[in-house]
Design a protein around this motif. Structure first.
Motif: not given
Ligand code: 26A
Length: 340
Positions: A22-23, A26-27, A32-35, A124, A127-129
């Motif tokens: 979830d966000e 990532l935070q 980043k959500s897609n990186d 998420t 997207d995938r980080s």
């Protein structure tokens, strides 16, 4: 096709530790959500965190290793060999198992100290980080490639994942120069925006050797920005890349830019026209996981090259294999085996 390891792939063998996140997660790690990035000190807690607090899937990963498995999935037995460095641990055993399943021959160097590299994949939505701790994968050296030079000599096509530019440029250049000297095929993937941005000089050392270069639209735009091309137009960027100086003038360079569900762009050195090819459509409800879709595309494309197919057919085989991989969890291919 004689099944004599025509294709040799080089890059970082990794185990993917994948979870729906979830966000907040990532935070916590500044992702980043897609990186796709290399892990720094502040990311090292992520892997434990995933294991302890999320439902994780362990998948064989490493972009070019996914490509190698994909090409071998399509081709007759003993067509593809993959080289890279792993640790002496359970993770490496998992990779060996996944390779066995498709019949990919992996000639690993086993590092004595470092564990097998791992890639945290946080999903998420669509997207995938990805956050990679290379560990043993970072220990691959040109000397290790030289130890397997008989395999290099045997192969006719070399595929290098651009992610390896962070590890061993000498190993990549050894393959590139062998390809140019023997009029063999050298193919590179751009892998990720950060390669074009932060490993520009390393990337540029390889560009004269590219017979084929593959990337998605984001990577192509990162390449354009890093090279001050002042354009975001994919056909223009592809054409520019196709016409960069080339070492082996016996082969024209081909640039392949994928754009998700949008048509794939192909530019050939010296050609005025940039072509586009449609992708194999996939229903929204058929999408399991897009991780490794680009790697699968490259795998299908490579298989086409090895079979001596036309560029149209190579692109179509890439798109077909990407679709199969998207229906699977992680960068994997379906069994029972499907045929193109
Ligand atoms: C050096 N880095 C960052 C990497 C990678 C990588 N493979 C090699 N080197 N970062 C992510 N990947 C792989 O990309 C696949 C999806 O395209 C992941 O292991 C994942 O399987």
């Amino acid at each position: 096709m004689s099944g004599q390891y025509e294709i040799l792939c080089l890059e970082n063998p990794l185990l993917d530790i994948q979870a729906v996140g979830d966000e907040k997660l990532l935070q916590k790690y500044g992702l980043k959500s897609n990186d796709a990035i290399l892990a720094e000190e502040k990311h090292m807690g992520l892997y434990e965190d995933l294991f302890e607090n999320y439902k994780v899937d362990l998948n064989a990963g490493g972009a070019a290793q996914n490509t190698a498995r994909g090409a071998q999935y399509v081709l007759p037995a003993d067509s593809v060999v993959f080289v890279g460095c792993v640790g002496k641990d359970k993770y490496a055993e998992k990779l060996v198992e996944a390779n066995k399943k498709v019949g990919l021959r992996a000639v690993y160097r086993y590092d004595d100290e470092q564990p097998t590299g791992r890639c945290g994949v946080i999903i998420t939505g669509h997207d995938r980080s990805m956050c990679t701790d290379l560990a043993a994968a970072n220990c691959y050296k040109v000397e290790h490639l030289k130890e397997n030079w008989d395999l290099v000599k045997q192969a006719k096509i070399y595929f290098v994942g651009g992610y390896h530019l962070t590890v061993s440029v000498p190993a990549i250049l050894a393959l590139a120069e062998e390809a140019a000297a023997e009029n063999k095929t050298f193919m590179l993937s751009l892998s990720a925006p950060f390669i074009c941005q932060f490993f520009k000089d390393q990337l540029d050392q390889t560009s004269p050797y590219w017979d084929y270069v593959v990337g998605n639209e984001t990577e192509a735009r990162a390449f354009a920005a890093a090279h001050d091309l002042n354009t975001e137009d994919i056909p223009t960027i592809a054409k520019h890349m196709a016409n960069l100086p080339k070492k082996n003038t016996q082969r024209k360079r081909t640039v392949i830019v994928t754009q998700g569900t949008e048509p794939t762009v192909i530019a050939v050195q010296g050609d005025d026209d940039v072509k586009t090819f449609p992708v194999h459509v996939i229903g929204k409800d058929e999408i399991a996981d897009t991780t490794g879709a680009g790697d699968a595309f490259a795998g299908g494309f490579l298989a086409g090259l090895a079979k001596g197919e036309s560029i149209e057919k190579c692109v179509d085989m890439g798109s077909w294999l990407a679709k199969l991989s998207i229906k699977e969890l992680g960068p994997a291919y379906p069994f029972p085996k499907q045929t193109y």
